[in-house]
Design an enzyme around this catalytic site. Structure first.
Site, PDB file in Angstrom:
ATOM      1  N   GLY A  49       0.763  -1.238   0.000  1.00  0.00           N
ATOM      2  CA  GLY A  49       0.000   0.000   0.000  1.00  0.00           C
ATOM      3  C   GLY A  49       0.795   1.289   0.000  1.00  0.00           C
ATOM      4  O   GLY A  49       0.320   2.310  -0.485  1.00  0.00           O
ATOM      5  N   GLU A 103       4.056   4.004   6.121  1.00  0.00           N
ATOM      6  CA  GLU A 103       2.869   3.151   6.022  1.00  0.00           C
ATOM      7  C   GLU A 103       1.753   3.905   5.306  1.00  0.00           C
ATOM      8  O   GLU A 103       1.679   5.136   5.389  1.00  0.00           O
ATOM      9  CB  GLU A 103       2.444   2.744   7.455  1.00  0.00           C
ATOM     10  CG  GLU A 103       1.181   1.931   7.580  1.00  0.00           C
ATOM     11  CD  GLU A 103       1.241   0.550   6.937  1.00  0.00           C
ATOM     12  OE1 GLU A 103       1.582   0.469   5.741  1.00  0.00           O
ATOM     13  OE2 GLU A 103       0.925  -0.442   7.612  1.00  0.00           O
ATOM     14  N   ASP A 104       0.894   3.175   4.620  1.00  0.00           N
ATOM     15  CA  ASP A 104      -0.212   3.834   3.910  1.00  0.00           C
ATOM     16  C   ASP A 104      -1.294   4.288   4.886  1.00  0.00           C
ATOM     17  O   ASP A 104      -1.742   5.424   4.850  1.00  0.00           O
ATOM     18  CB  ASP A 104      -0.795   2.934   2.810  1.00  0.00           C
ATOM     19  CG  ASP A 104      -1.199   1.539   3.304  1.00  0.00           C
ATOM     20  OD1 ASP A 104      -0.926   1.196   4.483  1.00  0.00           O
ATOM     21  OD2 ASP A 104      -1.780   0.782   2.505  1.00  0.00           O
ATOM     22  N   ASP A 107      -5.067   1.680  10.832  1.00  0.00           N
ATOM     23  CA  ASP A 107      -6.486   1.453  11.097  1.00  0.00           C
ATOM     24  C   ASP A 107      -6.619   1.005  12.555  1.00  0.00           C
ATOM     25  O   ASP A 107      -6.639   1.834  13.455  1.00  0.00           O
ATOM     26  CB  ASP A 107      -6.963   0.402  10.078  1.00  0.00           C
ATOM     27  CG  ASP A 107      -8.459   0.186  10.067  1.00  0.00           C
ATOM     28  OD1 ASP A 107      -9.157   1.000   9.447  1.00  0.00           O
ATOM     29  OD2 ASP A 107      -8.924  -0.810  10.647  1.00  0.00           O
ATOM     30  N   LYS A 135      -6.951   6.432  10.912  1.00  0.00           N
ATOM     31  CA  LYS A 135      -8.359   6.431  11.321  1.00  0.00           C
ATOM     32  C   LYS A 135      -8.377   6.424  12.844  1.00  0.00           C
ATOM     33  O   LYS A 135      -8.355   5.355  13.462  1.00  0.00           O
ATOM     34  CB  LYS A 135      -9.074   5.183  10.804  1.00  0.00           C
ATOM     35  CG  LYS A 135      -9.223   5.094   9.291  1.00  0.00           C
ATOM     36  CD  LYS A 135      -9.949   3.805   8.905  1.00  0.00           C
ATOM     37  CE  LYS A 135     -10.003   3.632   7.406  1.00  0.00           C
ATOM     38  NZ  LYS A 135     -10.520   2.301   7.006  1.00  0.00           N
ATOM     39  N   PHE A 156     -14.160   3.059   4.539  1.00  0.00           N
ATOM     40  CA  PHE A 156     -13.185   2.327   3.730  1.00  0.00           C
ATOM     41  C   PHE A 156     -12.795   3.166   2.520  1.00  0.00           C
ATOM     42  O   PHE A 156     -13.649   3.716   1.838  1.00  0.00           O
ATOM     43  CB  PHE A 156     -13.761   0.979   3.276  1.00  0.00           C
ATOM     44  CG  PHE A 156     -12.734   0.117   2.615  1.00  0.00           C
ATOM     45  CD1 PHE A 156     -11.830  -0.604   3.371  1.00  0.00           C
ATOM     46  CD2 PHE A 156     -12.649   0.060   1.231  1.00  0.00           C
ATOM     47  CE1 PHE A 156     -10.850  -1.383   2.767  1.00  0.00           C
ATOM     48  CE2 PHE A 156     -11.672  -0.718   0.615  1.00  0.00           C
ATOM     49  CZ  PHE A 156     -10.776  -1.439   1.381  1.00  0.00           C
ATOM     50  N   ASP A 163      -5.839  -0.268  -1.740  1.00  0.00           N
ATOM     51  CA  ASP A 163      -6.622  -1.139  -2.617  1.00  0.00           C
ATOM     52  C   ASP A 163      -7.920  -1.609  -2.001  1.00  0.00           C
ATOM     53  O   ASP A 163      -8.094  -1.617  -0.778  1.00  0.00           O
ATOM     54  CB  ASP A 163      -5.807  -2.383  -2.955  1.00  0.00           C
ATOM     55  CG  ASP A 163      -5.661  -3.323  -1.744  1.00  0.00           C
ATOM     56  OD1 ASP A 163      -5.165  -2.849  -0.700  1.00  0.00           O
ATOM     57  OD2 ASP A 163      -6.053  -4.496  -1.840  1.00  0.00           O
TER      58      ASP A 163
HETATM   59  P1  IMP Z   1      -4.378  -2.233  10.897  1.00  0.00           P
HETATM   60  O1  IMP Z   1      -3.476  -3.338  11.299  1.00  0.00           O
HETATM   61  O2  IMP Z   1      -5.798  -2.481  11.284  1.00  0.00           O
HETATM   62  O3  IMP Z   1      -3.896  -0.872  11.338  1.00  0.00           O
HETATM   63  O4  IMP Z   1      -4.459  -2.291   9.327  1.00  0.00           O
HETATM   64  C1  IMP Z   1      -3.613  -1.615   8.525  1.00  0.00           C
HETATM   65  C2  IMP Z   1      -3.700  -2.170   7.106  1.00  0.00           C
HETATM   66  O5  IMP Z   1      -5.050  -2.469   6.712  1.00  0.00           O
HETATM   67  C3  IMP Z   1      -3.215  -1.111   6.160  1.00  0.00           C
HETATM   68  O6  IMP Z   1      -1.822  -1.213   5.962  1.00  0.00           O
HETATM   69  C4  IMP Z   1      -4.013  -1.391   4.915  1.00  0.00           C
HETATM   70  O7  IMP Z   1      -3.329  -2.318   4.109  1.00  0.00           O
HETATM   71  C5  IMP Z   1      -5.307  -2.005   5.411  1.00  0.00           C
HETATM   72  N1  IMP Z   1      -6.406  -1.014   5.474  1.00  0.00           N
HETATM   73  C6  IMP Z   1      -6.971  -0.471   6.579  1.00  0.00           C
HETATM   74  N2  IMP Z   1      -7.961   0.371   6.278  1.00  0.00           N
HETATM   75  C7  IMP Z   1      -8.029   0.395   4.928  1.00  0.00           C
HETATM   76  C8  IMP Z   1      -8.873   1.111   3.990  1.00  0.00           C
HETATM   77  O8  IMP Z   1      -9.761   1.930   4.317  1.00  0.00           O
HETATM   78  N3  IMP Z   1      -8.633   0.868   2.663  1.00  0.00           N
HETATM   79  C9  IMP Z   1      -7.664   0.010   2.236  1.00  0.00           C
HETATM   80  N4  IMP Z   1      -6.860  -0.683   3.069  1.00  0.00           N
HETATM   81  C10 IMP Z   1      -7.039  -0.486   4.408  1.00  0.00           C
HETATM   82 MG    MG Z   2      -0.514  -1.650   4.463  1.00  0.00          MG
END
Ligand code: IMP
Ligand code: MG
Length: 181
Positions: A49, A103-104, A107, A135, A156, A163
């Site tokens: 990402g 990082e992209d 979440d 977020k 989302f 993606d």
């Molecule tokens: P976390 O471990 O829940 O913080 O998830 C992070 C990963 O989930 C990111 O690196 C993204 O690849 C994916 N992700 C979380 N939210 C989104 C979204 O809204 N769109 C696309 N990918 C997301």
């Molecule tokens: Mg990611």
């Protein structure tokens, strides 16, 4: 009028236009340039990402630095604690070096928490997180995010590297999932 795109079976509307993204990326890069003055950090960009963000961010960085792209591989380990995550592609010696993770999106924050834990075992001198998006409403762990371009609601999103089921990464703007129905 909203710009709408179709990605696989879902519709998305523009929520963060390209010029806004570029301005925020530049702002954060300038912050890093200032706060890392005199240092030579290693940027670790998390695939897939962050490839677009990393490309734009790094071109605004004026520090002497290195860049490496890593991937978090999840597999079910022998331990009963569930998923084990390993960092693939870390081909630089990060011992004693300042690390900036690129990082992209953060979440729940679980991915970053795992990444921090694993990186610490390589004994870098410091680790900071630089994320394009956060977020805050979804964060489940206590994370110190030093660099963040934009905070967004819990919706989302796709585009600019992010993606939906592998598609939608190749846009300049960021799009939010439209209400279904
Ligand atoms: P976390 O471990 O829940 O913080 O998830 C992070 C990963 O989930 C990111 O690196 C993204 O690849 C994916 N992700 C979380 N939210 C989104 C979204 O809204 N769109 C696309 N990918 C997301
Ligand atoms: Mg990611």
């Amino acid at each position: 009028m909203d710009k709408i795109i179709q990605v696989k079976d879902k519709r998305f509307a523009v929520s963060i236009p390209s010029d806004r993204i570029q301005a925020e990326v530049k702002r954060v890069a300038e912050q890093i340039n200032k706060e890392y003055e005199g240092q030579s950090p290693i940027f670790l960009a998390v695939l897939n990402g962050s490839f677009v963000f990393a490309a734009d961010l790094l071109r605004e960085i004026t520090l002497p630095c290195e860049v490496s792209f890593v991937r978090l591989a999840s597999y079910q380990g022998v331990s009963t604690t569930g998923t084990i995550r390993e960092i693939m592609g870390l081909n630089l010696d990060i011992t004693g070096r300042p690390i900036i993770i690129v990082e992209d999106i953060v979440d729940t924050g679980l991915t970053m928490a795992h990444m921090l834990e694993t990186l610490k075992t390589h004994n870098p001198s410091s680790i900071d997180i630089c994320t394009l998006l956060l977020k805050p409403g979804k964060l489940q762990v206590d994370l110190d995010i030093r660099y963040c371009c934009l905070q967004i609601p819990n919706d989302f999103i796709v585009g600019y590297g992010l993606d939906y089921d592998g598609f939608g990464r190749n846009t300049k703007d960021i799009y939010t999932l439209c209400d279904e129905g």
